[in-house]
Design a protein around this motif. Structure first.
Motif, PDB file in Angstrom:
ATOM      1  N   ALA A 105       7.461   6.988 -24.230  1.00 36.99           N
ATOM      2  CA  ALA A 105       7.202   7.867 -23.097  1.00 36.99           C
ATOM      3  C   ALA A 105       7.062   7.020 -21.837  1.00 36.99           C
ATOM      4  CB  ALA A 105       5.934   8.683 -23.338  1.00 36.99           C
ATOM      5  N   GLN A 106       7.447   7.593 -20.691  1.00 36.95           N
ATOM      6  CA  GLN A 106       7.361   6.865 -19.429  1.00 36.95           C
ATOM      7  C   GLN A 106       6.309   7.453 -18.484  1.00 36.95           C
ATOM      8  OE1 GLN A 106       9.622   3.847 -18.773  1.00 36.95           O
ATOM      9  NE2 GLN A 106       9.088   4.226 -20.907  1.00 36.95           N
ATOM     10  N   LYS A 107       5.677   8.545 -18.923  1.00 40.44           N
ATOM     11  CA  LYS A 107       4.586   9.137 -18.153  1.00 40.44           C
ATOM     12  C   LYS A 107       3.239   8.927 -18.821  1.00 40.44           C
ATOM     13  CE  LYS A 107       7.391  12.821 -16.076  1.00 40.44           C
ATOM     14  NZ  LYS A 107       7.548  14.295 -15.912  1.00 40.44           N
ATOM     15  N   SER A 108       3.232   8.444 -20.033  1.00 42.13           N
ATOM     16  CA  SER A 108       2.004   8.223 -20.782  1.00 42.13           C
ATOM     17  C   SER A 108       2.217   7.068 -21.749  1.00 42.13           C
ATOM     18  CB  SER A 108       1.608   9.485 -21.559  1.00 42.13           C
ATOM     19  OG  SER A 108       2.592   9.785 -22.540  1.00 42.13           O
ATOM     20  N   MET A 109       1.127   6.543 -22.265  1.00 43.82           N
ATOM     21  CA  MET A 109       1.213   5.435 -23.227  1.00 43.82           C
ATOM     22  C   MET A 109       1.364   6.007 -24.638  1.00 43.82           C
ATOM     23  SD  MET A 109       1.189   2.437 -21.793  1.00 43.82           S
ATOM     24  CE  MET A 109       0.475   1.279 -22.968  1.00 43.82           C
ATOM     25  N   LYS A 110       2.503   6.637 -24.871  1.00 39.88           N
ATOM     26  CA  LYS A 110       2.767   7.274 -26.158  1.00 39.88           C
ATOM     27  C   LYS A 110       4.103   6.769 -26.713  1.00 39.88           C
ATOM     28  CE  LYS A 110      -0.834  10.084 -25.995  1.00 39.88           C
ATOM     29  NZ  LYS A 110      -0.681  11.520 -25.692  1.00 39.88           N
ATOM     30  N   LEU A 111       4.165   6.697 -28.018  1.00 42.67           N
ATOM     31  CA  LEU A 111       5.380   6.328 -28.746  1.00 42.67           C
ATOM     32  C   LEU A 111       5.739   7.474 -29.671  1.00 42.67           C
ATOM     33  CD1 LEU A 111       7.508   4.276 -29.885  1.00 42.67           C
ATOM     34  CD2 LEU A 111       5.713   3.506 -31.457  1.00 42.67           C
ATOM     35  N   TYR A 112       7.023   7.825 -29.716  1.00 41.51           N
ATOM     36  CA  TYR A 112       7.495   8.916 -30.570  1.00 41.51           C
ATOM     37  C   TYR A 112       8.623   8.426 -31.467  1.00 41.51           C
ATOM     38  CZ  TYR A 112       4.830  11.927 -27.446  1.00 41.51           C
ATOM     39  OH  TYR A 112       3.813  12.497 -26.729  1.00 41.51           O
ATOM     40  N   PHE A 113       8.658   8.944 -32.685  1.00 42.84           N
ATOM     41  CA  PHE A 113       9.710   8.586 -33.634  1.00 42.84           C
ATOM     42  C   PHE A 113       9.726   9.594 -34.769  1.00 42.84           C
ATOM     43  CE2 PHE A 113       5.817   6.282 -34.597  1.00 42.84           C
ATOM     44  CZ  PHE A 113       5.598   6.597 -35.922  1.00 42.84           C
ATOM     45  N   MET A 114      10.760   9.520 -35.596  1.00 43.03           N
ATOM     46  CA  MET A 114      10.854  10.333 -36.800  1.00 43.03           C
ATOM     47  C   MET A 114      10.341   9.558 -38.000  1.00 43.03           C
ATOM     48  SD  MET A 114      14.330  12.592 -36.968  1.00 43.03           S
ATOM     49  CE  MET A 114      14.519  14.063 -35.981  1.00 43.03           C
ATOM     50  N   ARG A 115       9.825  10.304 -38.972  1.00 48.17           N
ATOM     51  CA  ARG A 115       9.388   9.697 -40.222  1.00 48.17           C
ATOM     52  C   ARG A 115       9.847  10.593 -41.366  1.00 48.17           C
ATOM     53  NH1 ARG A 115       3.332   8.309 -40.285  1.00 48.17           N
ATOM     54  NH2 ARG A 115       4.090   6.383 -39.337  1.00 48.17           N
ATOM     55  N   ASN A 116      10.344   9.980 -42.424  1.00 47.11           N
ATOM     56  CA  ASN A 116      10.777  10.748 -43.582  1.00 47.11           C
ATOM     57  C   ASN A 116       9.600  11.484 -44.197  1.00 47.11           C
ATOM     58  OD1 ASN A 116      13.512   9.924 -43.536  1.00 47.11           O
ATOM     59  ND2 ASN A 116      12.972   7.975 -44.469  1.00 47.11           N
ATOM     60  N   GLY A 117       9.753  12.790 -44.353  1.00 49.61           N
ATOM     61  CA  GLY A 117       8.735  13.593 -45.012  1.00 49.61           C
ATOM     62  C   GLY A 117       9.149  13.918 -46.437  1.00 49.61           C
ATOM     63  N   GLN A 118       8.569  14.932 -46.984  1.00 51.35           N
ATOM     64  CA  GLN A 118       8.879  15.329 -48.350  1.00 51.35           C
ATOM     65  C   GLN A 118       9.999  16.358 -48.375  1.00 51.35           C
ATOM     66  OE1 GLN A 118       5.144  16.745 -49.927  1.00 51.35           O
ATOM     67  NE2 GLN A 118       4.341  14.678 -50.253  1.00 51.35           N
ATOM     68  N   GLU A 119      10.777  16.309 -49.458  1.00 51.31           N
ATOM     69  CA  GLU A 119      11.826  17.306 -49.727  1.00 51.31           C
ATOM     70  C   GLU A 119      12.824  17.436 -48.583  1.00 51.31           C
ATOM     71  OE1 GLU A 119       9.600  20.809 -50.544  1.00 51.31           O
ATOM     72  OE2 GLU A 119       8.971  20.139 -52.534  1.00 51.31           O
ATOM     73  N   GLY A 120      13.215  16.304 -48.013  1.00 49.78           N
ATOM     74  CA  GLY A 120      14.238  16.319 -46.986  1.00 49.78           C
ATOM     75  C   GLY A 120      13.763  16.688 -45.596  1.00 49.78           C
ATOM     76  N   MET A 122      11.756  16.071 -41.990  1.00 44.02           N
ATOM     77  CA  MET A 122      11.492  14.935 -41.100  1.00 44.02           C
ATOM     78  C   MET A 122      10.333  15.305 -40.188  1.00 44.02           C
ATOM     79  SD  MET A 122      13.713  12.539 -41.837  1.00 44.02           S
ATOM     80  CE  MET A 122      13.964  11.486 -40.436  1.00 44.02           C
ATOM     81  N   GLN A 123       9.384  14.393 -40.071  1.00 39.88           N
ATOM     82  CA  GLN A 123       8.256  14.588 -39.174  1.00 39.88           C
ATOM     83  C   GLN A 123       8.525  13.896 -37.843  1.00 39.88           C
ATOM     84  OE1 GLN A 123       5.188  12.789 -41.660  1.00 39.88           O
ATOM     85  NE2 GLN A 123       4.311  14.805 -42.073  1.00 39.88           N
ATOM     86  N   ILE A 124       8.194  14.570 -36.746  1.00 42.48           N
ATOM     87  CA  ILE A 124       8.206  13.936 -35.438  1.00 42.48           C
ATOM     88  C   ILE A 124       6.780  13.442 -35.178  1.00 42.48           C
ATOM     89  CG2 ILE A 124       8.687  14.156 -32.978  1.00 42.48           C
ATOM     90  CD1 ILE A 124      11.136  14.642 -34.686  1.00 42.48           C
ATOM     91  N   MET A 125       6.643  12.121 -35.006  1.00 39.68           N
ATOM     92  CA  MET A 125       5.331  11.493 -34.900  1.00 39.68           C
ATOM     93  C   MET A 125       5.040  11.024 -33.476  1.00 39.68           C
ATOM     94  SD  MET A 125       4.422  11.759 -38.052  1.00 39.68           S
ATOM     95  CE  MET A 125       2.864  10.889 -37.863  1.00 39.68           C
ATOM     96  N   GLU A 126       3.766  11.090 -33.098  1.00 39.55           N
ATOM     97  CA  GLU A 126       3.287  10.564 -31.824  1.00 39.55           C
ATOM     98  C   GLU A 126       2.223   9.512 -32.104  1.00 39.55           C
ATOM     99  OE1 GLU A 126       1.836  13.123 -28.277  1.00 39.55           O
ATOM    100  OE2 GLU A 126       0.004  12.482 -29.333  1.00 39.55           O
TER     101      GLU A 126
END
Length: 448
Positions: A105-120, A122-126
């Motif tokens: 992020a460029q407006k806050s000190m946050k990082l975002y990415f995908m993570r493999n979840g269960q049964e296909g 995908m989680q979007i993580m912060e």
């Protein structure tokens, strides 16, 4: 040291580097060296052989405060790292792995990415980077749940992947969806494209989905009849996307743009059959840089040396893009070089080109419109003054045997360029994170 103590030390080291938690700190490796050819200072923020690689030039490299660079590394396998540009200290910023692109992020000190979840799924993580850095510095880390938030989860039938970008308003992210999901939203009668070129890539359909970071709401943005790659947002203009038709090389029409509501789909730069367009990157509110390659000799399609790999795909043993199967394209019979396209007027200019060799390959530019930058097949880095058209080599000798290309990316204020380099690598492949400053004498130039 006796054998028992030595064994315990090895076990502790392996445990620390394999199962380290978020916030784990590693000592500075920072080293400043002079380029042996140009004399420019190269600020290596990592120097160990730990499988480092920077984020692609389509995305920001620095955190919003401009103090940390986020990158991929095998220091802790499968986890992302941050390095403080001033102190050189390294901090682990994920725990539990990530998939695909790391979005800062460029407006806050946050990082975002995908993570493999269960049964296909995908989680979007912060990740709250500010809290991670503060607690890491004090040595009082909390469980990972104190720093992470699950923004939402995709449906397994979407086939979502980690090719992800964050909107300029930082309220949603965009990501690639699978062929079945893309086909469900494709208009009837649309002709699906087949693979193009010797790498057997490019076949459709492809699609882009989005997720609200506040509510987790999922939406479909667009479907197209070809394979999608390099999804990126315009981080200055909410709701504007750029992506490519991915073939692994020359595409029939490489660059595309669309709005987040699915409207305005069009080629970003309508290319001719003889043009080899690649490595587009949004560099400012109104501009996209890209390379129009001039890397092939005239007649290369007739006598190019090729080899057939074990997977049946055709490869060139020396340089990429020389395979005969690409056809008569990418030569210097027509204008080539670092091109910059205006998203509003649709006008294109050539900012510069090397006199010989492959030509500029991976490209970027400063958001203020002053500078452009590009690398070439030799892993040399060239800076261009867009006001005077002057071009200078900043650094060279980053080893053609490197595991990847140097991928230059400007910081937000256009004063420095992040690259990845194998210059210091003992095995001639392993890469490190490096900063190259725009020369002071260029920064002092008056802007008219």
């Amino acid at each position: 040291m006796n054998s028992k103590i030595l064994l315990n030390s090895i076990v502790l080291f392996i445990t620390a580097t394999t199962f380290a938690q978020i916030g784990t700190r590693f000592p500075s490796e920072k080293k400043i060296v002079k380029d042996p050819v140009t004399g420019q200072e190269l600020i290596f923020l990592t120097t160990k052989s730990a499988g480092d690689s920077k984020t692609y030039p389509t995305h920001p490299q620095w955190t919003s405060d401009g103090k940390w660079l986020i990158f991929r590394s095998n220091r802790v396998k499968g986890e992302a790292m941050a390095v403080n540009e001033k102190s050189g200290v390294l901090v682990q910023v994920t725990e539990g792995g990530y998939n695909g692109t790391l979005c800062m992020a460029q407006k806050s000190m946050k990082l975002y990415f995908m993570r493999n979840g269960q049964e296909g799924k995908m989680q979007i993580m912060e990740v709250n980077l500010e809290a991670v850095f503060e607690d890491s510095k004090s040595g009082k880390m909390k469980p990972v749940s104190a720093y992470e938030r699950v923004c939402g989860t995709t449906n397994p039938e979407m086939g979502a992947s980690g090719d992800m970008a964050m909107d300029a308003d930082e309220e949603k992210v965009y990501f690639r969806v699978g062929k079945e999901e893309a086909a469900r939203h494709l208009a009837a009668g649309v002709l699906i494209e087949k693979s193009f070129g010797p790498r057997n890539m490019g076949a459709g359909p492809g699609g882009i989905g989005s997720m609200s970071l506040k509510t987790g709401e999922l939406k479909h943005v667009i479907s197209v009849p070809f394979q999608i790659g390099h999804i990126q947002s315009n981080i200055w203009n909410p709701g504007e996307l750029v992506f490519c038709w991915e073939t692994g090389g020359k595409s029939p029409q490489r660059t595309w743009t669309v709005m987040a509501d699915g409207s305005g789909l069009r080629p970003l730069y309508p290319e001719a059959d003889f043009e080899w367009v690649t490595h587009e990157a949004v560099i400012s509110k109104d501009e996209v840089a890209m390379a129009i390659m001039g890397h092939r000799k005239i007649g290369i399609e007739k006598d190019s040396p090729v080899e057939v790999a074990a997977d049946g795909k055709i490869r060139n043993p020396v340089n990429p893009g020389q395979e005969s199967n690409w056809g008569a394209t990418g030569t210097r019979e027509k204008p080539t070089g670092l091109a910059i396209v205006n998203l509003r007027t649709r006008e294109m200019i050539i900012a510069g080109q090397t006199k010989s060799g492959s030509g500029l390959w991976h490209v970027h530019g400063s958001a203020d419109g002053r500078w452009a930058v590009g690398d070439d097949f030799s892993r040399s880095l060239y800076l261009i003054d867009r006001k005077t058209n002057e071009m200078m080599m900043l650094t060279t000798g980053h080893k053609e045997t490197a595991a990847d290309h140097i991928h230059p990316t400007f910081n937000r204020d256009g004063t420095k360029i992040g690259i990845q380099s194998a210059m210091l690598s003992e095995d001639n492949r392993t890469m490190n994170i490096c900063i190259v400053n725009v020369p002071k004498e260029w920064l002092k130039r008056k802007v008219k």
